[in-house]
Structure formats: C-alpha cells, structure tokens
Design a protein around this motif. Structure first.
Motif, mmCIF file in Angstrom:
data_model
loop_
_atom_site.group_PDB
_atom_site.id
_atom_site.type_symbol
_atom_site.label_atom_id
_atom_site.label_comp_id
_atom_site.label_asym_id
_atom_site.label_seq_id
_atom_site.Cartn_x
_atom_site.Cartn_y
_atom_site.Cartn_z
ATOM 1 N N ILE A 263 0.844 -1.201 0.000
ATOM 2 C CA ILE A 263 0.000 0.000 0.000
ATOM 3 C C ILE A 263 0.877 1.248 0.000
ATOM 4 O O ILE A 263 0.593 2.223 -0.712
ATOM 5 C CB ILE A 263 -0.956 -0.008 1.212
ATOM 6 N N GLU A 264 1.943 1.235 0.792
ATOM 7 C CA GLU A 264 2.885 2.364 0.778
ATOM 8 C C GLU A 264 3.439 2.576 -0.629
ATOM 9 O O GLU A 264 3.531 3.707 -1.118
ATOM 10 C CB GLU A 264 4.039 2.110 1.740
ATOM 11 N N ARG A 265 3.822 1.487 -1.271
ATOM 12 C CA ARG A 265 4.386 1.593 -2.612
ATOM 13 C C ARG A 265 3.363 2.166 -3.593
ATOM 14 O O ARG A 265 3.699 2.974 -4.463
ATOM 15 C CB ARG A 265 4.845 0.207 -3.072
ATOM 16 N N ALA A 266 2.099 1.768 -3.423
ATOM 17 C CA ALA A 266 1.047 2.271 -4.312
ATOM 18 C C ALA A 266 0.786 3.757 -4.085
ATOM 19 O O ALA A 266 0.578 4.511 -5.043
ATOM 20 C CB ALA A 266 -0.238 1.464 -4.092
ATOM 21 N N ILE A 267 0.776 4.188 -2.830
ATOM 22 C CA ILE A 267 0.614 5.620 -2.534
ATOM 23 C C ILE A 267 1.718 6.417 -3.221
ATOM 24 O O ILE A 267 1.472 7.454 -3.846
ATOM 25 C CB ILE A 267 0.647 5.855 -1.007
ATOM 26 N N ARG A 300 -7.522 -4.952 -19.201
ATOM 27 C CA ARG A 300 -7.915 -3.547 -19.023
ATOM 28 C C ARG A 300 -8.541 -3.434 -17.627
ATOM 29 O O ARG A 300 -9.657 -3.918 -17.401
ATOM 30 C CB ARG A 300 -8.901 -3.129 -20.115
ATOM 31 N N VAL A 301 -7.814 -2.798 -16.741
ATOM 32 C CA VAL A 301 -8.168 -2.792 -15.320
ATOM 33 C C VAL A 301 -8.590 -1.395 -14.882
ATOM 34 O O VAL A 301 -7.849 -0.418 -15.075
ATOM 35 C CB VAL A 301 -6.988 -3.268 -14.452
ATOM 36 N N GLY A 302 -9.770 -1.295 -14.274
ATOM 37 C CA GLY A 302 -10.241 -0.041 -13.708
ATOM 38 C C GLY A 302 -9.985 -0.004 -12.214
ATOM 39 O O GLY A 302 -10.454 -0.869 -11.472
ATOM 40 N N LEU A 303 -9.217 0.979 -11.770
ATOM 41 C CA LEU A 303 -8.934 1.172 -10.348
ATOM 42 C C LEU A 303 -9.760 2.327 -9.807
ATOM 43 O O LEU A 303 -9.900 3.358 -10.470
ATOM 44 C CB LEU A 303 -7.448 1.491 -10.132
ATOM 45 N N VAL A 304 -10.273 2.158 -8.598
ATOM 46 C CA VAL A 304 -10.995 3.238 -7.934
ATOM 47 C C VAL A 304 -10.058 3.882 -6.921
ATOM 48 O O VAL A 304 -9.755 3.296 -5.883
ATOM 49 C CB VAL A 304 -12.259 2.729 -7.213
ATOM 50 N N LEU A 305 -9.572 5.078 -7.248
ATOM 51 C CA LEU A 305 -8.802 5.848 -6.271
ATOM 52 C C LEU A 305 -9.850 6.521 -5.391
ATOM 53 O O LEU A 305 -10.260 7.646 -5.626
ATOM 54 C CB LEU A 305 -7.917 6.869 -6.979
ATOM 55 N N CYS A 306 -10.280 5.777 -4.374
ATOM 56 C CA CYS A 306 -11.524 6.148 -3.687
ATOM 57 C C CYS A 306 -11.368 7.294 -2.697
ATOM 58 O O CYS A 306 -12.361 7.858 -2.246
ATOM 59 C CB CYS A 306 -12.131 4.927 -2.992
ATOM 60 N N GLY A 307 -10.129 7.662 -2.336
ATOM 61 C CA GLY A 307 -9.959 8.770 -1.404
ATOM 62 C C GLY A 307 -8.535 9.283 -1.396
ATOM 63 O O GLY A 307 -7.583 8.532 -1.637
ATOM 64 N N GLY A 308 -8.393 10.584 -1.123
ATOM 65 C CA GLY A 308 -7.074 11.201 -1.089
ATOM 66 C C GLY A 308 -6.795 11.967 0.184
ATOM 67 O O GLY A 308 -5.929 12.844 0.214
ATOM 68 N N ASN A 309 -7.506 11.646 1.261
ATOM 69 C CA ASN A 309 -7.360 12.387 2.513
ATOM 70 C C ASN A 309 -6.297 11.747 3.398
ATOM 71 O O ASN A 309 -6.601 11.011 4.340
ATOM 72 C CB ASN A 309 -8.706 12.456 3.242
ATOM 73 N N ILE A 310 -5.056 12.051 3.098
ATOM 74 C CA ILE A 310 -3.936 11.502 3.851
ATOM 75 C C ILE A 310 -3.209 12.630 4.568
ATOM 76 O O ILE A 310 -3.105 13.748 4.047
ATOM 77 C CB ILE A 310 -2.971 10.735 2.911
ATOM 78 N N ASP A 311 -2.734 12.349 5.768
ATOM 79 C CA ASP A 311 -1.968 13.324 6.534
ATOM 80 C C ASP A 311 -0.696 13.673 5.752
ATOM 81 O O ASP A 311 0.061 12.775 5.381
ATOM 82 C CB ASP A 311 -1.609 12.715 7.892
ATOM 83 N N PRO A 312 -0.438 14.955 5.494
ATOM 84 C CA PRO A 312 0.748 15.326 4.716
ATOM 85 C C PRO A 312 2.052 14.828 5.323
ATOM 86 O O PRO A 312 2.990 14.480 4.594
ATOM 87 C CB PRO A 312 0.699 16.865 4.705
ATOM 88 N N ARG A 313 2.132 14.772 6.647
ATOM 89 C CA ARG A 313 3.353 14.283 7.284
ATOM 90 C C ARG A 313 3.548 12.800 7.005
ATOM 91 O O ARG A 313 4.683 12.342 6.774
ATOM 92 C CB ARG A 313 3.304 14.529 8.792
ATOM 93 N N LEU A 314 2.466 12.046 7.005
ATOM 94 C CA LEU A 314 2.557 10.622 6.682
ATOM 95 C C LEU A 314 2.962 10.433 5.229
ATOM 96 O O LEU A 314 3.773 9.567 4.904
ATOM 97 C CB LEU A 314 1.216 9.944 6.962
ATOM 98 N N SER A 316 4.763 12.434 3.377
ATOM 99 C CA SER A 316 6.185 12.730 3.208
ATOM 100 C C SER A 316 7.054 11.593 3.737
ATOM 101 O O SER A 316 8.095 11.261 3.147
ATOM 102 C CB SER A 316 6.544 14.044 3.916
ATOM 103 N N LYS A 317 6.625 10.972 4.832
ATOM 104 C CA LYS A 317 7.366 9.841 5.382
ATOM 105 C C LYS A 317 7.375 8.671 4.409
ATOM 106 O O LYS A 317 8.402 7.994 4.218
ATOM 107 C CB LYS A 317 6.742 9.423 6.714
ATOM 108 N N ILE A 318 6.242 8.420 3.783
ATOM 109 C CA ILE A 318 6.150 7.326 2.808
ATOM 110 C C ILE A 318 7.092 7.578 1.633
ATOM 111 O O ILE A 318 7.778 6.659 1.163
ATOM 112 C CB ILE A 318 4.702 7.167 2.322
ATOM 113 N N VAL A 319 7.129 8.812 1.144
ATOM 114 C CA VAL A 319 7.997 9.134 0.018
ATOM 115 C C VAL A 319 9.456 8.841 0.365
ATOM 116 O O VAL A 319 10.192 8.241 -0.426
ATOM 117 C CB VAL A 319 7.827 10.607 -0.397
ATOM 118 N N VAL A 320 9.885 9.244 1.574
ATOM 119 C CA VAL A 320 11.266 8.997 1.992
ATOM 120 C C VAL A 320 11.530 7.497 2.094
ATOM 121 O O VAL A 320 12.573 6.998 1.650
ATOM 122 C CB VAL A 320 11.556 9.697 3.333
ATOM 123 N N ARG A 321 10.587 6.761 2.676
ATOM 124 C CA ARG A 321 10.757 5.316 2.811
ATOM 125 C C ARG A 321 10.850 4.627 1.443
ATOM 126 O O ARG A 321 11.643 3.694 1.255
ATOM 127 C CB ARG A 321 9.602 4.725 3.628
#
Length: 412
Positions: A263-267, A300-314, A316-321
C-alpha cells in the motif's frame, strides 16, 4: 441469509445517479500509461479523490440524506467514521440544512477531523477503533433521538456508491476488471451490482489490507482476526456489513489481501507517477496489481482511487521510505579516525560521483566509539541502487569502514 440484500438493485442505482447529478462531481476515469508500465496491466483510474470532500463517500451519504422525512431531517443525523464518510455526511447535511453529529475514533488523522468540523458537523472523538466509536454513537443516538446514516450497511448508501461503476463503464465500456477497496463493503456492493447489470462478463475484485481481512474471511469461510495499526485506516473495518456481505458473496469474483508495504508503494506510485494523492484505502487497488501482477497482466483494469485524505506528514514519510527501498536514498554508517578533513574527504567522494549528501550525524562521545575515532551517519541521494552501491564501493576503496543503515537507525 439477510434478504435485505435483495433490495439492492441496478434500477435504484440509476435513480441514485439522477439524484446526485450536479451535487456530486462526476469524476474522470482516465488511462494511466505510467501505472500500466509499472504493473503490466492496461490501467484506468477513477479519480474519486477529486470530490469536494476528497472521497467517494459523499455519493451514498447524499442518497441517504435525501431519503429522510422532514421530521427526521429536523431531528438531525449521526454517523460513525474514520474520516471520509464523516466528511461526506457533514458536507451534504450542511448543504441541506440537516444537523449532523459525527463520532470518530481518537486516532483518526487530524486532517480528516479538521475537515469534518469545517463542514459544520459536531465532531465527537471516542475510542481507539470504529467499534468503540460506534458504542458512543449508539448512546448519543438514543439520548438525542438522532437518525443513523450508516457508512456502508444501508441500501441507500449502497445505491449511491454504485454510481461509481456506472460512470466508470460509461467512460471506459471495455474494461475487463474493476478492482475495488473494501472496508465495510458499501462501495463494492454497489459497484458489483451496477457493473454486472451493465456487463455480466466484467470481473469485480475486492481488496483488503491483511490486517483487516473481514470480507475475505466471509468470502472464503475463514476465521480471521481484524486488528492492528494500518496505513489504510479508511478500510480498517472489523465489523463488515450484513447486507454488503451477502451481495459480495453472491456477485463478487474474488477478494484479495495486500500488505502494508504494498500500500505504501502504491501511494508513492500515485504521487510520483500520476501526480495525484491517494490515502491508504484509495491506493489498495493499485497495491493489488503490484502484489500479483501476473493475475492482471494484459487486462484492461479499472482502479478506484476512492480517497485522497492523507496526513501530509505521513505522505512525506512514505515518500522517503520508498526512496530508501528503491535505493535512491542511501543511509550509511562510517567508522573514521577523528582528524580534521575527514568529513570533507567523505563529502568530496560522494559529490565527485554525483551523489548528494542530505544528512550527516557526527558521533564522538558515545562509549561504543573508540576514543581516537568517530562515527558518521550519512544519508545521500543517488540516481538508483547501482549508483549508490558504486559510491559506497568508492568510500571503501579509500579505506573507510562502511555499513548500510535502515532509514531511522541511530547510535545504540
């Protein structure tokens, strides 16, 4: 079997679509070539993170609120949510002039709490889980005679969520598979009802985090445990719906589980490749493609990006990881003699090889460092993993003792 599942119908989803038209954004469903290259599937993304509240939940919330009688609207509504359902109810209740009370677990990300309050709802924080929050909501509902707006186990809510599939298949009629995140099951129950009515051959596959596999357990008849801190708190549901479970067992093709790291990788992939923000739940569908690419290869795969409400600090941490996982951010520990110029020599080696030093910690006083020595913790950017390995090799060639560190490691 809960026969109320039979009340879920495509005709009512079509009526829900007409009801919400103009009040809820018809979000785009677009090809994602870079995600296709990453996964081996032909990927299309439904951008529900573009809704006013940042998630699909306002669809079902609006349909439910519209179904209430005048007396019920006057009394007010109550809901339990870790964030997205809360915002959907708060936003549309505010539009319609309906008083709303939202009970949220105390561990809900602050960005979701703040947004819910910003839409005018009264927010009550109670318990560490949705189950504990619901106990407090039950008490408040009885005490104040409030009307429940359930986040998923309600036919009105399910019909509202089913409009996502209608829009996806209108935009991309030849999709082979829809991959849908599952919390309590409202989204996938509505979507599979609509999708199978439009195209009986389309696959509908649900995705849960391994920490909360409630629907997977029901689907496969397995005993499961739902617990733990997950990055996908929006689908961290212990008590899945009765109506939704029956719909899923009857119509969904499969339910998959994904790890926290996937999930981190997908974000990170949504952010760096698509330039869009996905919360953990919103990224679960892409995580499934990353986990089992062979299953979706060439489809042909349809993905539902169902929400984007993530804490900005989290975020940024995911990006570094993820930079560290990809070998683009390298952390090393170097044992050195404590003499002038050593730090400059190390920095020069890294710089001459086009690495970029981003952090240095210099240790002299710890007891596990020799009295005439020092230890340097250095983090540097590299183009890729082989580039970082060449820089480390160059440092070792200069006589330095170098060990790799995990991000966040410190002196013992």
């Amino acid at each position: 079997m809960d026969r109320s599942a039979n009340l879920v119908s495509f005709e009512k989803i079509r009526k829900a679509a007409a009801l919400i038209k103009g009040a809820v954004l018809e979000t785009p469903c677009l090809p994602a070539p870079r995600l296709s290259q990453l996964t081996g599937a032909d990927v299309f993304v439904k951008y529900e993170n573009m809704q006013v509240t940042g998630a699909f939940k306002e669809r079902g919330a609006l349909v439910k609120l519209d179904s209430l009688g005048d007396d019920e609207k006057k009394r007010g509504v109550i809901a339990v949510s870790a964030g997205n359902h809360a915002q959907g109810v708060a936003y549309h209740a505010g539009r319609l002039g309906i008083p709303a009370t939202i009970v949220m677990p105390v561990l809900t990300p602050f960005v979701k709490i703040s947004a819910t309050r910003g839409y005018g709802a009264e927010v009550v924080l109670a318990g560490n889980t949705l189950a504990e929050a619901k106990a407090e909501a039950d008490r408040l509902a009885e005490e104040n005679n409030l009307v429940w707006v359930h986040p998923y186990d309600d036919v009105h809510v399910i019909h509202g969520q089913g409009t996502v599939a209608m829009e996806m298949l209108a935009a991309q009629p030849d999709l082979d598979v829809l991959v849908v995140p599952i919390g309590g099951g409202g989204l996938i129950a509505g979507m599979v009802t609509a999708a199978k009515a439009i195209n009986p051959n389309v696959e509908v596959i649900g995705v849960e985090t391994t920490l909360y596999p409630g629907m997977w357990g029901a689907f496969y008849g397995k005993e499961v445990r739902c617990e733990g801190a997950t990055i996908a708190e929006g689908i961290a549901v212990r008590d899945i719906g009765e109506i939704t479970t029956e719909v899923v067992k009857k119509a969904v093709d499969d339910v998959l589980l994904v790890s926290e790291s996937s999930i981190e990788r997908a974000i990170n992939a949504y952010l760096t490749l698509q330039r869009t923000i996905a919360e953990g739940a919103g990224a679960a569908g892409l995580a499934a493609l990353l986990t089992d690419p062979d299953r979706f290869a060439g489809k042909r795969v349809g993905l539902v990006l169902c929400g984007g409400n993530i804490d900005p600090r989290l975020l940024s941490k995911i990006v570094v990881r993820e930079l560290a996982r990809d070998g683009k951010l390298v952390s090393i520990r170097i044992d050195t003699p404590d003499r002038p110029g050593t730090l400059g020599e190390i920095a020069t080696v890294i710089g001459d090889m086009q690495g970029n030093v981003v952090d240095v910690e210099h240790h002299r006083l710890f007891l596990n460092v020799p009295a005439k020595g020092a230890t340097l913790d250095v983090s540097f950017e590299a183009f890729d993993r082989p580039h970082g390995e060449r820089i480390v090799a160059a440092l070792r060639d200069r006589g330095f003792v170098v060990r790799y560190l995990e991000i966040g490691d410190r002196m013992d």
